[in-house]
Design a protein around this motif. Structure first.
Motif, PDB file in Angstrom:
ATOM      1  N   LYS A  72      14.974  -9.082  13.803  1.00  0.00           N
ATOM      2  CA  LYS A  72      14.422  -8.970  12.445  1.00  0.00           C
ATOM      3  C   LYS A  72      13.136  -8.460  12.542  1.00  0.00           C
ATOM      4  O   LYS A  72      12.761  -7.880  11.534  1.00  0.00           O
ATOM      5  N   GLY A  73      12.243  -8.863  13.320  1.00  0.00           N
ATOM      6  CA  GLY A  73      10.966  -7.838  13.569  1.00  0.00           C
ATOM      7  C   GLY A  73      11.173  -6.576  13.533  1.00  0.00           C
ATOM      8  O   GLY A  73      10.459  -5.833  12.833  1.00  0.00           O
ATOM      9  N   VAL A  74      12.028  -6.075  14.504  1.00  0.00           N
ATOM     10  CA  VAL A  74      12.373  -4.568  14.507  1.00  0.00           C
ATOM     11  C   VAL A  74      12.734  -4.016  13.301  1.00  0.00           C
ATOM     12  O   VAL A  74      12.543  -3.051  12.671  1.00  0.00           O
ATOM     13  N   SER A 128      10.196 -16.001  12.555  1.00  0.00           N
ATOM     14  CA  SER A 128      10.560 -16.964  13.564  1.00  0.00           C
ATOM     15  C   SER A 128      12.220 -17.351  12.979  1.00  0.00           C
ATOM     16  O   SER A 128      12.476 -17.056  11.880  1.00  0.00           O
ATOM     17  N   SER A 129      12.649 -18.192  13.636  1.00  0.00           N
ATOM     18  CA  SER A 129      14.139 -18.738  13.047  1.00  0.00           C
ATOM     19  C   SER A 129      13.831 -19.613  11.921  1.00  0.00           C
ATOM     20  O   SER A 129      13.039 -20.331  11.689  1.00  0.00           O
ATOM     21  N   TYR A 141       5.545 -15.116   5.493  1.00  0.00           N
ATOM     22  CA  TYR A 141       6.713 -15.903   6.448  1.00  0.00           C
ATOM     23  C   TYR A 141       7.992 -15.400   6.127  1.00  0.00           C
ATOM     24  O   TYR A 141       8.478 -15.357   5.057  1.00  0.00           O
ATOM     25  N   VAL A 142       8.579 -14.656   7.213  1.00  0.00           N
ATOM     26  CA  VAL A 142       9.819 -14.142   6.877  1.00  0.00           C
ATOM     27  C   VAL A 142      10.741 -14.654   7.933  1.00  0.00           C
ATOM     28  O   VAL A 142      10.349 -14.738   9.214  1.00  0.00           O
ATOM     29  N   ALA A 143      11.849 -15.320   7.678  1.00  0.00           N
ATOM     30  CA  ALA A 143      12.915 -15.856   8.565  1.00  0.00           C
ATOM     31  C   ALA A 143      13.940 -15.231   9.187  1.00  0.00           C
ATOM     32  O   ALA A 143      14.575 -14.368   8.338  1.00  0.00           O
ATOM     33  N   ALA A 144      14.448 -15.585  10.330  1.00  0.00           N
ATOM     34  CA  ALA A 144      15.480 -14.885  10.923  1.00  0.00           C
ATOM     35  C   ALA A 144      16.570 -15.706  10.897  1.00  0.00           C
ATOM     36  O   ALA A 144      16.218 -16.932  11.147  1.00  0.00           O
ATOM     37  N   THR A 145      17.763 -15.323  10.571  1.00  0.00           N
ATOM     38  CA  THR A 145      18.914 -16.227  10.317  1.00  0.00           C
ATOM     39  C   THR A 145      19.393 -16.529  11.955  1.00  0.00           C
ATOM     40  O   THR A 145      19.467 -15.858  12.884  1.00  0.00           O
TER      41      THR A 145
END
Length: 197
Positions: free
Chosen positions: A57-59, A133-134, A158-162
């Motif tokens: 997600k960061g990438v 983060s998750s 804040y951005v969530a990774a699934t």
């Protein structure tokens, strides 16, 4: 007559309480998720603790030009190998240039992720970050980062990774999701009642 009325009131009270408990329980997974639209920032901060979805997600955010740097936060996992280092290598393997990667390699908890990341950002003069983060972890992340970054002048998004196992709207649908949800609430309670829990 009075006994019947009392019994009806008791049954009604229990039914109402049960409905309230079911409604609260149904939303327990969704409550944990914070996922904001990404904003242009100085750095994307990715926290350790998963199987790689956070790094991906960061990438993805980096490749969409939301920030010029990726900062991976995570301490020692084995001998002298750190999660930050492993995440950085993963990002390099996904095409991120080494000079765009920053490492915070001491954190062993979400509290330390926030504290040590803040130190690095201050030293480098970075004034905004996207924190990744998750999805199930994001409510706790936001709580701690907001507390530690308070009065820093740094803007956070804040951005969530699934997470493949966690279903926010049906957190009870599999054992892994149930354990993740219960664990998050226990840890969140620990942070609420103890500064460095």
């Amino acid at each position: 007559m009075r006994r019947e009325l009392k019994l009806k009131k008791s049954v009604l009270s229990i039914a109402v309480l049960l409905i309230v408990v079911i409604i609260i329980a149904a939303g327990a997974g969704r409550f944990l998720v914070v996922d904001e639209p990404p904003r242009q920032s100085d750095v994307i901060v990715v926290l350790s603790g998963d199987k790689g979805e956070r790094t991906v997600k960061g990438v993805e955010l980096f490749q969409k030009h939301f920030a010029p740097y990726l900062l991976f936060s995570g301490g020692i996992v084995y001998n002298h190998v750190t999660m930050a280092e492993l995440m950085g290598k993963h990002a390099e393997g996904l095409g991120i240039p080494k000079d765009a990667i920053l490492l915070e390699d001491k954190a062993d908890s979400t509290y330390e992720n926030a504290t040590f990341t803040l130190d690095i950002m201050k030293k480098k003069g970075l004034t905004s970050a996207i924190v990744v983060s998750s999805n199930y972890h994001m409510k706790r992340v936001k709580f701690l980062f907001e507390r530690e970054f308070k009065n820093s002048g740094i803007t956070l998004t804040y951005v969530a990774a699934t997470d493949e196992y966690f279903a926010p709207s049906k957190w009870w649908s599999n054992n892994k999701s149930i354990m993740i949800t219960i664990n998050e609430y226990i840890k969140f309670a620990g942070y609420l009642f103890g500064k460095n829990a």
